[in-house]
Design a protein around this motif. Structure first.
Motif, short mmCIF file in Angstrom:
data_model
loop_
_atom_site.label_atom_id
_atom_site.label_comp_id
_atom_site.label_asym_id
_atom_site.label_seq_id
_atom_site.Cartn_x
_atom_site.Cartn_y
_atom_site.Cartn_z
N MET A 15 70.85 67.66 50.22
CA MET A 15 71.35 68.13 51.51
C MET A 15 70.52 67.51 52.62
N GLU A 16 71.10 67.49 53.80
CA GLU A 16 70.40 67.01 54.98
C GLU A 16 70.17 68.17 55.92
N ALA A 17 68.92 68.41 56.27
CA ALA A 17 68.59 69.50 57.19
C ALA A 17 69.03 69.16 58.61
N ALA A 18 69.00 70.18 59.47
CA ALA A 18 69.45 69.99 60.86
C ALA A 18 68.63 68.94 61.58
N ASP A 19 67.35 68.78 61.19
CA ASP A 19 66.50 67.79 61.85
C ASP A 19 66.59 66.42 61.20
N GLY A 20 67.50 66.25 60.25
CA GLY A 20 67.71 64.96 59.63
C GLY A 20 66.93 64.72 58.36
N ARG A 21 65.99 65.62 58.03
CA ARG A 21 65.23 65.44 56.79
C ARG A 21 66.12 65.70 55.57
N LEU A 22 65.83 64.96 54.49
CA LEU A 22 66.59 65.14 53.26
C LEU A 22 65.88 66.15 52.37
N GLY A 23 66.65 66.98 51.70
CA GLY A 23 66.08 67.98 50.81
C GLY A 23 67.08 68.37 49.75
N PHE A 24 66.81 69.49 49.09
CA PHE A 24 67.68 69.98 48.04
C PHE A 24 67.95 71.47 48.25
N ALA A 25 69.17 71.88 47.97
CA ALA A 25 69.55 73.29 48.05
C ALA A 25 69.91 73.79 46.66
N PRO A 26 69.39 74.97 46.25
CA PRO A 26 69.68 75.48 44.91
C PRO A 26 71.10 76.03 44.80
N ALA A 27 71.73 75.75 43.66
CA ALA A 27 73.07 76.28 43.38
C ALA A 27 73.16 76.58 41.89
N VAL A 28 73.81 77.68 41.55
CA VAL A 28 73.95 78.03 40.12
C VAL A 28 74.76 76.94 39.42
#
Length: 305
Positions: A15-28
Motif C-alpha cells: 500500500m501507499e501511505a498518504a505521504d507517499g511512503r510504501l508499506g504493507f497493510a494486513p489482511a486475512v
C-alpha cells in the motif's frame, strides 16, 4: 458439509501511505482459508479445519470466518504466532514470500490426526499447508485417511519459492493423486507438476492414478474441465482486474458450491457436460468479482444474481 483443511495466515498487502511512503497493510488470507470464506459467503455449508493462533491476528482470522458463516467446530487454536505472507504485486499479479516456520501453522505433532467428522460430504485441501515441516505430513496424512470416506478435492497452488526440494514434492503429490477425486490447478501449476513430462502425459498419468476430474484455470483464457467422459472449455467471466489475490481460491469455492447445490459429490464419474459447465461458470463468475477488488475479498451470493 464441505470441510476445508489448510492454512490461515495474514497477507501483508502493499500500500501507499498518504505521504507517499510504501508499506504493507494486513489482511486475512491463506489459500484454504480464502476458499472457506468464499464458500460461506456463497451460502454453502462449510467448516474450516486448521491451527489458528490465539494472538490478535489469529482473532482477526477467527472473526473473519464467523462473519462469513463458516462453521468452526473443527478449528484448533495455538499459542504460537500467526504466519505471514508478504504479497508483491506486478501488473496486478501476486507473488508471495512466506514466514511460516515456528508459527501456529506448524503446530502439529508427528502422530496428530483428525477423525472424519460427521456430516462431511467433501473435503478440500491445498496451498502451502501441504509443504510445511509439520503441517505437510499432517495434512497429507489426514487427506489420505479422509479419502477412504468422502471425495477429496486438491488445489496444490504451487509456490515455487516455498518449495525446497522440487523432485521430492512432485513425488509427494504423485502419492496424493490416487486419493484425490478432483484436482484443480492453474496452467502454470500443471506445467510445474509435469516437470520433464508433457502436460498431456501428466494429465493422463493423474487420471490413471484414479482422479475423476481435473480443472485447469487459465486466467483470462478461461477454464478447461476434463473428466473421464467429458471435456469442456468455459471462457473467463468479464472482469476489470485490480489484482489476482484469491482468484483461484474463489473459483474453487464457486465450483464446490455448485456441486453441493446439485448434490453431485457422489456422481463425479457420471457428471454431464451441462452440470460440469454450470459449476465451472459459477466459479468463474465468483472469481471475476474477486479480481475486480483489492485483496482476497470473495463475493456474497447476492452479488452473483
Amino acid at each position: 458439509m464441505i470441510l476445508c483443511c489448510g492454512e490461515a495466515l495474514i497477507d501483508m498487502l502493499p500500500m501507499e501511505a498518504a505521504d507517499g511512503r510504501l508499506g504493507f497493510a494486513p489482511a486475512v488470507g491463506g489459500s484454504v482459508f480464502n476458499t472457506a470464506v468464499a464458500l460461506g459467503r456463497l451460502g454453502a455449508q462449510v467448516s474450516f479445519h486448521s491451527k489458528v493462533a490465539t494472538d490478535g491476528l489469529g482473532e482477526q482470522l477467527r472473526g473473519a470466518l464467523l462473519d462469513s458463516h463458516v462453521n468452526l467446530d473443527h478449528l484448533k487454536r495455538s499459542k504460537l504466532p500467526t504466519p505471514l505472507a508478504m504479497v508483491h504485486l506486478k501488473d496486478g499479479h501476486a507473488s508471495y514470500q512466506f514466514y511460516d516456520e515456528g508459527t501456529a501453522a506448524q503446530d502439529f505433532t508427528d502422530d496428530e490426526t483428525l477423525p472424519v467428522p460427521n456430516k462431511v460430504h467433501m473435503a478440500f485441501f491445498g496451498g502451502i499447508s501441504l509443504l510445511g515441516s509439520k503441517s505437510g505430513p499432517y495434512y497429507q496424512r489426514i487427506l489420505t485417511e479422509m479419502a477412504q470416506h468422502v471425495p477429496v478435492m486438491l488445489d496444490p497452488n504451487i509456490r515455487p519459492s516455498f518449495i525446497a526440494n522440487e523432485s521430492a514434492y512432485r513425488r509427494e503429490l504423485d502419492a496424493l493423486f490416487p486419493h484425490v477425486s478432483i484436482l484443480k490447478v492453474s496452467d502454470e501449476d500443471l506445467a510445474w507438476i509435469a516437470g520433464l513430462k508433457s502436460v498431456d502425459e501428466k494429465i493422463q498419468e493423474i487420471f490413471d492414478f484414479g482422479t475423476k476430474l481435473i480443472l485447469i484455470t487459465k486466467g483470462g483464457n478461461g477454464v478447461e474441465a476434463i473428466g473421464r467422459h467429458v471435456r469442456i472449455n468455459v471462457p473467463a467471466a468479464p472482469a476489470d482486474v485490480v489484482d489476482t489475490v484469491g482468484a483461484g481460491d474463489t473459483f474453487t469455492a464457486g465450483f464446490l458450491s455448485a456441486l453441493q447445490e446439485d448434490d453431485l459429490f457422489g456422481s463425479l464419474l457420471t457428471i454431464s457436460e451441462e452440470q460440469l459447465a454450470r459449476a465451472v461458470q459459477l466459479g468463474a463468475r465468483a472469481a471475476a468479482i474477486t479480481v475486480s477488488r483489492h485483496g482476497a475479498n470473495p463475493p456474497w451470493r447476492e452479488e452473483l444474481r
